[in-house]
Motif scaffolding. Structure first.
Motif, PDB file in Angstrom:
ATOM      1  N   UNK A 418      45.792  35.027  76.599  1.00 47.38           N
ATOM      2  CA  UNK A 418      45.461  35.374  75.220  1.00 47.38           C
ATOM      3  C   UNK A 418      44.711  36.707  75.144  1.00 47.38           C
ATOM      4  N   UNK A 419      43.790  36.923  76.074  1.00 49.17           N
ATOM      5  CA  UNK A 419      43.017  38.147  76.038  1.00 49.17           C
ATOM      6  C   UNK A 419      43.893  39.356  76.349  1.00 49.17           C
ATOM      7  N   UNK A 420      44.899  39.175  77.255  1.00 47.86           N
ATOM      8  CA  UNK A 420      45.816  40.274  77.553  1.00 47.86           C
ATOM      9  C   UNK A 420      46.639  40.655  76.315  1.00 47.86           C
ATOM     10  N   UNK A 421      47.069  39.676  75.580  1.00 44.71           N
ATOM     11  CA  UNK A 421      47.832  39.942  74.362  1.00 44.71           C
ATOM     12  C   UNK A 421      46.984  40.718  73.357  1.00 44.71           C
ATOM     13  N   UNK A 422      45.726  40.289  73.186  1.00 48.74           N
ATOM     14  CA  UNK A 422      44.848  40.975  72.235  1.00 48.74           C
ATOM     15  C   UNK A 422      44.605  42.407  72.671  1.00 48.74           C
ATOM     16  N   UNK A 423      44.368  42.612  73.983  1.00 49.47           N
ATOM     17  CA  UNK A 423      44.125  43.967  74.478  1.00 49.47           C
ATOM     18  C   UNK A 423      45.333  44.869  74.270  1.00 49.47           C
ATOM     19  N   UNK A 424      46.546  44.354  74.519  1.00 47.76           N
ATOM     20  CA  UNK A 424      47.754  45.156  74.342  1.00 47.76           C
ATOM     21  C   UNK A 424      47.961  45.514  72.869  1.00 47.76           C
ATOM     22  N   UNK A 425      47.683  44.570  71.991  1.00 51.51           N
ATOM     23  CA  UNK A 425      47.866  44.850  70.566  1.00 51.51           C
ATOM     24  C   UNK A 425      46.861  45.882  70.085  1.00 51.51           C
ATOM     25  N   UNK A 426      45.581  45.717  70.471  1.00 56.52           N
ATOM     26  CA  UNK A 426      44.562  46.664  70.030  1.00 56.52           C
ATOM     27  C   UNK A 426      44.782  48.046  70.627  1.00 56.52           C
ATOM     28  N   UNK A 427      45.238  48.109  71.895  1.00 54.94           N
ATOM     29  CA  UNK A 427      45.530  49.404  72.506  1.00 54.94           C
ATOM     30  C   UNK A 427      46.670  50.102  71.781  1.00 54.94           C
ATOM     31  N   UNK A 428      47.705  49.356  71.451  1.00 57.29           N
ATOM     32  CA  UNK A 428      48.830  49.936  70.712  1.00 57.29           C
ATOM     33  C   UNK A 428      48.424  50.440  69.354  1.00 57.29           C
ATOM     34  N   UNK A 429      47.495  49.723  68.699  1.00 60.30           N
ATOM     35  CA  UNK A 429      47.033  50.156  67.386  1.00 60.30           C
ATOM     36  C   UNK A 429      46.260  51.468  67.486  1.00 60.30           C
ATOM     37  N   UNK A 430      45.418  51.592  68.518  1.00 63.28           N
ATOM     38  CA  UNK A 430      44.649  52.823  68.686  1.00 63.28           C
ATOM     39  C   UNK A 430      45.546  54.007  69.031  1.00 63.28           C
ATOM     40  N   UNK A 431      46.572  53.771  69.830  1.00 62.48           N
ATOM     41  CA  UNK A 431      47.457  54.846  70.271  1.00 62.48           C
ATOM     42  C   UNK A 431      48.593  55.129  69.296  1.00 62.48           C
ATOM     43  N   UNK A 432      48.683  54.380  68.224  1.00 66.45           N
ATOM     44  CA  UNK A 432      49.744  54.599  67.234  1.00 66.45           C
ATOM     45  C   UNK A 432      51.095  54.042  67.641  1.00 66.45           C
ATOM     46  N   UNK A 433      51.120  53.053  68.500  1.00 63.11           N
ATOM     47  CA  UNK A 433      52.382  52.438  68.925  1.00 63.11           C
ATOM     48  C   UNK A 433      52.231  50.922  68.855  1.00 63.11           C
ATOM     49  N   UNK A 434      53.346  50.239  68.914  1.00 62.62           N
ATOM     50  CA  UNK A 434      53.335  48.793  68.842  1.00 62.62           C
ATOM     51  C   UNK A 434      53.857  48.205  70.158  1.00 62.62           C
ATOM     52  N   UNK A 435      53.167  47.229  70.724  1.00 60.98           N
ATOM     53  CA  UNK A 435      53.653  46.579  71.944  1.00 60.98           C
ATOM     54  C   UNK A 435      54.848  45.684  71.650  1.00 60.98           C
ATOM     55  N   UNK A 436      55.563  45.335  72.680  1.00 58.74           N
ATOM     56  CA  UNK A 436      56.739  44.482  72.552  1.00 58.74           C
ATOM     57  C   UNK A 436      56.524  43.231  73.396  1.00 58.74           C
ATOM     58  N   UNK A 437      56.724  42.064  72.791  1.00 57.36           N
ATOM     59  CA  UNK A 437      56.526  40.795  73.481  1.00 57.36           C
ATOM     60  C   UNK A 437      57.806  39.983  73.440  1.00 57.36           C
ATOM     61  N   UNK A 438      57.904  39.051  74.378  1.00 53.94           N
ATOM     62  CA  UNK A 438      58.952  38.033  74.388  1.00 53.94           C
ATOM     63  C   UNK A 438      58.272  36.679  74.286  1.00 53.94           C
ATOM     64  N   UNK A 439      58.682  35.875  73.327  1.00 51.52           N
ATOM     65  CA  UNK A 439      58.074  34.560  73.139  1.00 51.52           C
ATOM     66  C   UNK A 439      58.879  33.517  73.895  1.00 51.52           C
ATOM     67  N   UNK A 440      58.173  32.612  74.571  1.00 52.10           N
ATOM     68  CA  UNK A 440      58.793  31.550  75.359  1.00 52.10           C
ATOM     69  C   UNK A 440      58.195  30.203  74.951  1.00 52.10           C
ATOM     70  N   UNK A 441      58.995  29.155  75.194  1.00 46.47           N
ATOM     71  CA  UNK A 441      58.544  27.786  74.959  1.00 46.47           C
ATOM     72  C   UNK A 441      58.168  27.156  76.293  1.00 46.47           C
ATOM     73  N   UNK A 442      57.037  26.455  76.313  1.00 47.10           N
ATOM     74  CA  UNK A 442      56.586  25.787  77.539  1.00 47.10           C
ATOM     75  C   UNK A 442      57.358  24.479  77.709  1.00 47.10           C
ATOM     76  N   UNK A 443      58.406  24.547  78.513  1.00 44.78           N
ATOM     77  CA  UNK A 443      59.216  23.354  78.748  1.00 44.78           C
ATOM     78  C   UNK A 443      58.461  22.412  79.670  1.00 44.78           C
ATOM     79  N   UNK A 444      58.291  21.195  79.242  1.00 41.39           N
ATOM     80  CA  UNK A 444      57.530  20.225  80.018  1.00 41.39           C
ATOM     81  C   UNK A 444      58.297  19.820  81.270  1.00 41.39           C
ATOM     82  N   UNK A 445      57.585  19.713  82.382  1.00 39.58           N
ATOM     83  CA  UNK A 445      58.214  19.284  83.638  1.00 39.58           C
ATOM     84  C   UNK A 445      58.551  17.812  83.619  1.00 39.58           C
ATOM     85  N   UNK A 446      57.926  17.054  82.717  1.00 37.14           N
ATOM     86  CA  UNK A 446      58.195  15.612  82.634  1.00 37.14           C
ATOM     87  C   UNK A 446      59.387  15.299  81.736  1.00 37.14           C
TER      88      UNK A 446
END
Length: 1045
Positions: A418-446
């Motif tokens: 979570x903290x890495x995501x926040x840092x990437x977003x805030x850094x992109x905002x300061x630098x005038x760019x937007x980060x790119x993410x891929x969203x995944x679902x946590x598939x249960x092993x059970x």
């Protein structure tokens, strides 16, 4: 499909109840009058008047949250038993209509409308549209066990709609509210829906409606557009921009329709949808991406409020684009609330904290398409993503990946904290760019629970959840599901397991195939597939059902074996000769039965991609099987509708779409797409049905001609036929009291009601036999000897015998009709307007007036014999044989005066009337009502002997006839027509003024100045007839007429 088993638990708090409906409500302050979408009452108060869903923009009172019945679009599809994708064919701007996803108005050229159920949608919202289109045919027979229930659809009601429960107005043009049934078309308030019986009786159209239970169509993985074969009309533009487009900052301006414009031109861009429906953009450079985010943010109202003194200035700058924001640096990321947007006040108080780009799975990564996500101060990044993707789920079940580190065919990079995501977003905002993410679902092993639906003709549809893991195969899931369904006395080998996901593409699973990898791969490709994945436990007997396919537009008049060879060579599928039945060589079409849906789908796609030397593509239509005994009541008389889409300008297309929404789409056919044959073949097993032909007299004759061939093999050989006049002359429609031309003022529903109440009458039909002089016919075969090139001489033996329905003319009237026919053949695209066609006839008649008279000796070159007696002819220039009492757009040639030697004309008395006209002015006077034609004879056996080549026309189709004998005798074929009932006629209308008896063929009063063809259609419809110049010529030149004649 709206769900009717609503949760109504008084023990639940309002917010707990909202959780059961999937809404994400937040309390908001509205700065302009706003109404509740549930009870339609005004939201009162100064602050915090109501609640709005952050996903679907549903607005409601706090008191309405407890009894709310509408599910949010994020979970609505989870309750569908059989999802059906919408047929988004129509593209354009639709006034006073609302999007079914974001509940905002659709007013732009890229918006979509479903062909089947009248659902409207923005192009950006299409991916989130609930696939709840009407199911118009079942995959197996439901028998008498199935009970049809209302299929409620929300919003877009007409202003005159009345609630079936409280009888108050339910149509609100200023908001997306109210419910209507797709089957019976009744409307109710959302709050009154529990007061209405949920069993549907199909309403006022029950007698003419073809219920879906009577139609069986095996699932073929073909879309509704492909099944209805309406893809050739319009195609939707792409709503996403691809990565890698070489565009500079100055070249980019984005709109919903996926079109790029120059920024300097300040072209109006389309209004962006709600934040839950954020558009997808390309991965451009930082500056362009930042402007994209600014544009999206301003369209959503997510910015700091504008000071009051700056609002007037800002409104003037945005006068030409009131719902969309251009890239303007001096706007300081601000926006003024749009008066057209009912949610602008809500969005103006939302402050966007950050923006970033999102991939929703491997599929979007491969296609390099991203979505822009706006995150407010009070939201987390995962919550903002789920809201933008319309996913109603716990955010803890999802995680982010760094989109810049994604590589094809390689393992995923480490999950981001979570903290890495926040840092990437805030850094992109300061630098005038937007980060790119891929969203995944946590598939249960059970393991994960999957939805399994039972599909069996012997059991009612049911749903059970089965938990799967890495070791379970398809056979294990079948056994577990049967136990949960309580089916223990049947062998598992009689069932198969089928998997579907977001594309509704069915995948038949082998019994020893592991299911877990399929589910996992589907979720990895698109995280939204988690709510789309479903399994069907289907009986084997439903998998191997044959599918009938109509194939048309083949070369006509070939051997039946040749058509079988054509289809076999194209599809590469070997079928027995019994599969090709029936075959209609005269029309160049046939019906092919393929052994199973998989083979049918492959064959349909190959046939549609093939065309012959003339460039016309092959027409392919999938025909369902009709199960009359199981679902069709003995008193029902379904209506088969044929629409000439090219008639009446755009009227044909509009009627086609309206009738498909009011009726079952499988009972409405486009004559330009296969002709009448597929509809007549489909209704061949129906013992009692009716036909409505939307077109002119030529379209009516086309249907009757096809019915003569198909009806011999049908249970109902002569169904009653009504006609909705879309042509210009429309003489048969005038006689049947349907009017002289459809103007669009009558609602399609009222037209169907009038057809249901219409009275059946008989129509005589006549055989016309043309025997030419062989020596003269051989001379006329040379086109150079003809004065008018392009007109073929009838020299084929089969074409010498034809059927007449309305009238037959020889001489001056056929000559003018021939001139119009040649003009239309030169440029058929111009002849699609009723007024234009009349003007062309006027010019042709005017030219004939001052040219040498070619038919002044017609009475000397023609011999008329009626019932064995020679009839002396006066100096006339044209002979017309009448079967109906209307000619030339409503003219009465015979007249109302009675004579002792003649009977009163009727369409079913076995007699035809023979009249003569003396020239152009005489016909003009007939049209004006000043005179009538010369009555020559009345009989049932007519012979006309000609000594020279003359133009003739029959039911509006002209040609050059060589010397010989023309015989008109009563045909063994007859037709039953539907005459409009007096109760269906409007007061003061032309059709209501004519009050002739049902058996009388007296026409309507002559139309002043009306003339022209009966069908202003395409180059392949030769239905237009001659109408003389308007009566003004005759009145103005009456003295000249007397001197000439």
């Amino acid at each position: 499909m709206m769900i009717t088993d609503f949760t109504d638990d008084e023990t639940l708090s309002p917010h707990e109840h909202c959780a059961t409906t999937g809404h994400a409500f937040v309390k908001k302050t509205f700065h302009r009058p706003t109404w509740c979408h549930y009870c339609t009452e005004l939201l009162w108060g100064l602050t915090g008047q109501g609640f709005v869903c952050e996903i679907c923009n549903f607005v409601a009172h706090e008191r309405c949250l407890r009894t709310l019945s509408q599910y949010c679009s994020s979970i609505k599809e989870l309750f569908l038993v059989q999802p059906q994708a919408h047929a988004f064919i129509d593209i354009g701007a639709f006034k006073k209509k609302y999007c079914c996803v974001c509940r905002r108005r659709v007013e732009h050229s890229c918006d979509l409308k479903c062909e089947v159920c009248e659902v409207y949608c923005h192009s950006d919202c299409r991916d989130f549209a609930i696939r709840d289109c009407r199911v118009t045919a079942l995959s197996f027979s439901a028998g008498n066990q199935h009970v049809l229930k209302h299929q409620w659809r929300e919003g877009n009601l007409s202003g005159s709609a009345k609630c079936a429960a409280c009888r108050k107005s339910s149509g609100q043009p200023d908001m997306f509210t109210g419910m209507r049934c797709d089957w019976c078309h009744i409307s109710v308030h959302s709050a009154c829906i529990r007061s209405v019986d949920q069993e549907c009786d199909l309403g006022v159209l029950r007698n003419i409606y073809f219920p879906r239970e009577a139609l069986q169509l095996p699932i073929t993985n073909l879309s509704m557009e492909e099944i209805l074969s309406c893809l050739n009309r319009r195609k939707a533009p792409s709503d996403r921009l691809q990565m890698g487009d070489s565009k500079t900052d100055q070249d980019v301006c984005f709109s919903d329709d996926g079109i790029t414009y120059s920024e300097s031109s300040k072209t109006e861009s389309s209004a962006l949808s709600a934040s839950a429906c954020a558009p997808s953009f390309a991965g451009l450079n930082a500056a362009v991406a930042d402007k994209l985010a600014q544009s999206h943010n301003m369209a959503m109202g997510g910015a700091t409020p504008v000071k009051r003194k700056d609002k007037a200035k800002l409104r003037s700058k945005r006068k030409e684009s009131r719902e969309a924001a251009h890239f303007d640096d001096d706007l300081d990321d601000s926006v003024v609330a749009d008066a057209e947007d009912p949610y602008s006040d809500v969005r103006s108080s939302v402050v966007v904290k950050h923006r970033f780009f999102l991939y929703d799975g491997n599929q979007s990564c491969e296609a390099q398409t991203v979505r822009i996500v706006s995150m407010t101060i009070r939201e987390t990044a995962l919550y903002a993503c789920l809201k933008a993707l319309h996913i109603c789920d716990d955010a803890k079940k999802y995680y982010f990946l760094d989109g810049n580190k994604m590589e094809p065919d390689k393992p995923d990079p480490p999950a981001l904290e979570d903290q890495q995501v926040i840092d990437m977003i805030e850094t992109g905002t300061r630098e005038g760019s937007q980060p790119t993410f891929v969203i995944r679902y946590k598939i249960s092993s059970r393991g994960e629970p999957i939805k399994v639906f039972l599909q069996s003709p012997r059991h009612s549809p049911r749903l059970k959840y089965v938990k799967i893991n890495h070791s379970l195969a398809a056979s294990d899931i079948i056994e577990m599901a049967l136990q949960k369904f309580g089916i223990t006395d049947e062998d598992i080998s009689s069932f198969v397991l089928i998997m579907t996901s977001s594309g509704l593409e069915e995948q038949l699973l082998v019994r020893d195939q592991l299911v877990w990898p399929l589910v996992e791969n589907s979720i990895l490709r698109n995280v939204r597939n988690l709510q789309y994945i479903r399994f069907y436990l289907r009986e084997v007997s439903l998998i191997s059902k044959p599918v009938r396919v109509f194939v048309g537009n083949l070369p006509p008049k070939l051997a039946s074996r040749k058509y079988e060879t054509y289809v076999t060579d194209i599809t590469k599928i070997n079928l027995s000769s019994r599969a090709f039945n029936p075959v209609y060589p005269q029309y160049g079409c046939l019906v092919v039965e393929f052994p199973n849906p998989q083979v049918a789908k492959e064959a349909v796609q190959k046939l549609r991609a093939t065309s012959f030397e003339d460039g016309k593509p092959i027409v392919v239509l999938v025909l369902p099987k009709v199960d009359v005994e199981a679902a069709l009541s003995p008193t029902a008389s379904p209506l088969l509708v044929f629409v000439n889409a090219k008639s009446g300008g755009c009227q044909g297309v509009n009627l086609l779409t309206h009738f498909r929404r009011l009726l079952n789409p499988f009972q409405v056919f486009d004559l330009d797409n296969g002709g009448p044959i597929p509809g007549l073949v489909l209704f061949g097993t129906v013992p009692n049905y009716r036909i409505l032909v939307c077109g002119g007299d030529g379209s009516m004759g086309w249907v009757l001609s096809c019915l003569d061939d198909v009806g011999q093999e049908s249970k109902c050989s002569s169904p009653p036929i009504a006609i909705l006049p879309l042509g210009t002359g429309n003489d048969l429609a005038r006689v049947l009291q349907w009017g002289g031309g459809y103007t669009g003022t009558d609602e399609p529903l009222q037209i169907l009601k009038a057809v249901d109440r219409a009275d059946p009458i008989d129509l005589d039909r006549w055989t016309v036999i043309m025997q030419g002089d062989e020596r003269e016919k051989q001379i006329l075969t040379d086109r150079k000897s003809l004065k008018m090139e392009g007109i073929d001489v009838i020299n084929d033996v089969d074409s010498n015998v034809q059927i007449m329905n309305n009238y037959f003319g020889i001489g001056i009237d056929a000559d003018i009709s021939l001139g119009f026919h040649m003009k239309r053949e030169e440029n058929p695209s111009k002849f699609n307007n009723r007024l234009h066609n009349k003007a062309v006839y006027f010019r042709i008649g005017l030219k004939k007036l001052y040219k040498p008279n070619l038919f002044k000796d017609l009475h000397n070159n023609v011999k008329l014999v009626v019932d064995g007696s020679n009839i002396p002819l006066p100096p006339i220039e044209g002979i017309i044989i009448l079967n109906i009492g209307s000619w030339s757009a409503g003219a009465d040639l015979w007249g109302a005066d009675r004579e002792d030697k003649f009977k009163k004309p009727s369409q079913c008395d076995g007699l035809v009337e023979v009249v003569g006209v003396t020239g152009i002015f005489h016909m003009g006077q007939i049209l004006s009502g000043i005179r009538t034609a010369y009555r020559l004879a009345q009989g049932h056996d007519i012979q006309i002997y000609t000594q020279t080549t003359l133009p003739v026309q029959m039911d509006g189709e002209p040609w050059i006839q060589p010397p010989g004998c023309i015989t008109v005798t009563r045909s063994a074929l007859h037709a039953t027509l539907l005459k409009k009932h007096k109760s269906s006629m409007k007061r003061g209308s032309r059709s209501g003024e004519a009050t002739s008896a049902a058996d009388s063929m007296a026409p309507e009063p002559a139309s002043t100045g009306s003339f022209g063809p009966e069908d202003e259609v395409s180059d392949d419809d030769d239905s237009d007839k001659y109408v003389a110049p308007i009566h003004g010529i005759a009145n103005a030149q009456l003295n000249l007429t007397t001197q000439r004649y």
